[in-house]
Design an enzyme around this catalytic site. Structure first.
Site, PDB file in Angstrom:
ATOM      1  N   THR A  63       0.841  -1.186   0.000  1.00  0.00           N
ATOM      2  CA  THR A  63       0.000   0.000   0.000  1.00  0.00           C
ATOM      3  C   THR A  63       0.881   1.243   0.000  1.00  0.00           C
ATOM      4  O   THR A  63       2.108   1.151  -0.099  1.00  0.00           O
ATOM      5  CB  THR A  63      -0.969  -0.047   1.205  1.00  0.00           C
ATOM      6  OG1 THR A  63      -1.896   1.025   1.099  1.00  0.00           O
ATOM      7  CG2 THR A  63      -0.231   0.029   2.524  1.00  0.00           C
ATOM      8  N   LYS A  67       3.712   1.579  -3.601  1.00  0.00           N
ATOM      9  CA  LYS A  67       3.130   0.823  -4.708  1.00  0.00           C
ATOM     10  C   LYS A  67       3.878   1.030  -6.026  1.00  0.00           C
ATOM     11  O   LYS A  67       4.019   0.098  -6.821  1.00  0.00           O
ATOM     12  CB  LYS A  67       1.645   1.157  -4.860  1.00  0.00           C
ATOM     13  CG  LYS A  67       0.816   0.722  -3.657  1.00  0.00           C
ATOM     14  CD  LYS A  67      -0.610   1.224  -3.718  1.00  0.00           C
ATOM     15  CE  LYS A  67      -1.446   0.357  -4.617  1.00  0.00           C
ATOM     16  NZ  LYS A  67      -2.901   0.678  -4.486  1.00  0.00           N
ATOM     17  N   ASP A 103      -6.582  -4.026  -7.478  1.00  0.00           N
ATOM     18  CA  ASP A 103      -7.545  -2.978  -7.133  1.00  0.00           C
ATOM     19  C   ASP A 103      -8.720  -2.943  -8.107  1.00  0.00           C
ATOM     20  O   ASP A 103      -9.876  -2.767  -7.704  1.00  0.00           O
ATOM     21  CB  ASP A 103      -6.863  -1.615  -7.104  1.00  0.00           C
ATOM     22  CG  ASP A 103      -5.984  -1.426  -5.881  1.00  0.00           C
ATOM     23  OD1 ASP A 103      -6.217  -2.111  -4.865  1.00  0.00           O
ATOM     24  OD2 ASP A 103      -5.057  -0.596  -5.929  1.00  0.00           O
ATOM     25  N   GLY A 132      -3.173   6.900  -8.890  1.00  0.00           N
ATOM     26  CA  GLY A 132      -3.100   5.456  -9.056  1.00  0.00           C
ATOM     27  C   GLY A 132      -4.441   4.761  -8.885  1.00  0.00           C
ATOM     28  O   GLY A 132      -4.771   3.824  -9.623  1.00  0.00           O
ATOM     29  N   ALA A 156      -4.341  18.571 -17.131  1.00  0.00           N
ATOM     30  CA  ALA A 156      -3.162  17.939 -17.734  1.00  0.00           C
ATOM     31  C   ALA A 156      -2.980  16.507 -17.225  1.00  0.00           C
ATOM     32  O   ALA A 156      -2.581  15.621 -17.988  1.00  0.00           O
ATOM     33  CB  ALA A 156      -1.919  18.769 -17.444  1.00  0.00           C
TER      34      ALA A 156
END
Length: 265
Positions: A63, A67, A103, A132, A156
């Protein structure tokens, strides 16, 4: 022989993964451990991974904030982990360290369990955020056939995610037509709940609190709300099988986790 594994992050004391995996280990009758590891920094994480490579650990869930480093240290990277730009699972097997991200699987499992009427195929979906967590959501929903767009305060970053994963960049008004809105931000999104579709599904990827203000506002309007705990448990299932070689047993871990969170007596 005892199978040793665990979860690494910083901070790690709040992690619910040892509780979830511990309940599954007990139910499956395994000779195994699943412990929390809290490396102080990247060097400490690298040392922990050296322990995995030595055979001291079968693997690790990972975690924040490690990661991305987990992905960089792996010998083999799954397509999903590559799409996410990070990994939450490292497994050592046959001399190779493999990285994966579960995930997205957890997100889709949560939707199937908590919003069974939602069909992702062809559905307009807006993912809020561009980090992420958002990448995992976009990749999983895209693969399930949804028409995914990303809405982020910094355009962006949304455009970079769009270029990487082949999704659209959403305008602010896109949320009113979305069948599903996934909040991958760490804060409450600024959305007019009253303007959403009557059948919209709201999902929050956090689970503290279980019912976030975003979900509470949706529920007050009668919308389906999917909490982050369902995703947490969902992503843990393939991790358990990868680490211990057997499927996660069908036991009620959600109630135990809710008690730990103080959500039920």
């Amino acid at each position: 022989m005892t199978i040793h594994s665990g979860v690494a992050g910083q901070p790690i004391s709040h992690s619910l993964s040892p509780l979830i995996h511990g309940l599954w280990i007990e139910a499956a009758g395994l000779n195994a451990t699943y412990e929390p590891f809290g490396p102080a920094d990247e060097a400490g994480f690298d040392a922990l991974i050296a322990g995995v490579r030595s055979g001291a650990l079968r693997g690790l869930n990972v975690t924040a904030p490690f990661k991305e480093r987990a992905l960089a240290l792996a010998d083999e990277v799954s397509a999903m982990a590559r799409a996410c730009g990070s990994a939450n699972l490292l497994v050592f097997n046959d001399g190779r360290l493999s990285a994966d991200s579960t995930d997205g699987f957890g997100l889709m499992t949560a939707l199937a369990e908590r919003a069974p009427a939602f069909d992702p195929a062809g559905a307009p979906v807006v993912v809020l955020g561009a980090g992420g967590a958002a990448r995992a959501a976009v990749a999983a929903l895209r693969d399930a056939g949804a028409e995914v767009s990303v809405l982020n305060r910094t355009r962006a970053r949304a455009e970079a995610l769009s270029a990487d994963l082949g999704c659209a960049v959403a305008e602010d008004h896109a949320v009113k037509d979305a069948a599903l809105i996934v909040n991958a931000l760490s804060v409450r999104p600024e959305i007019d709940i009253a303007a959403l579709r009557a059948d919209a599904v709201l999902m929050d990827m956090t689970y503290k609190p279980l019912i976030t203000p975003f979900l509470a506002a949706g529920r007050a309007r009668g919308l389906t709300a999917v909490d982050g705990l369902a995703m947490l448990i969902g992503q843990a299932r393939p991790s358990f099988e990868a680490l211990f070689g057997v499927p996660a047993p069908s036991v009620d871990v959600r109630t135990a986790v809710l008690r730990r969170l103080g959500e039920v007596a």
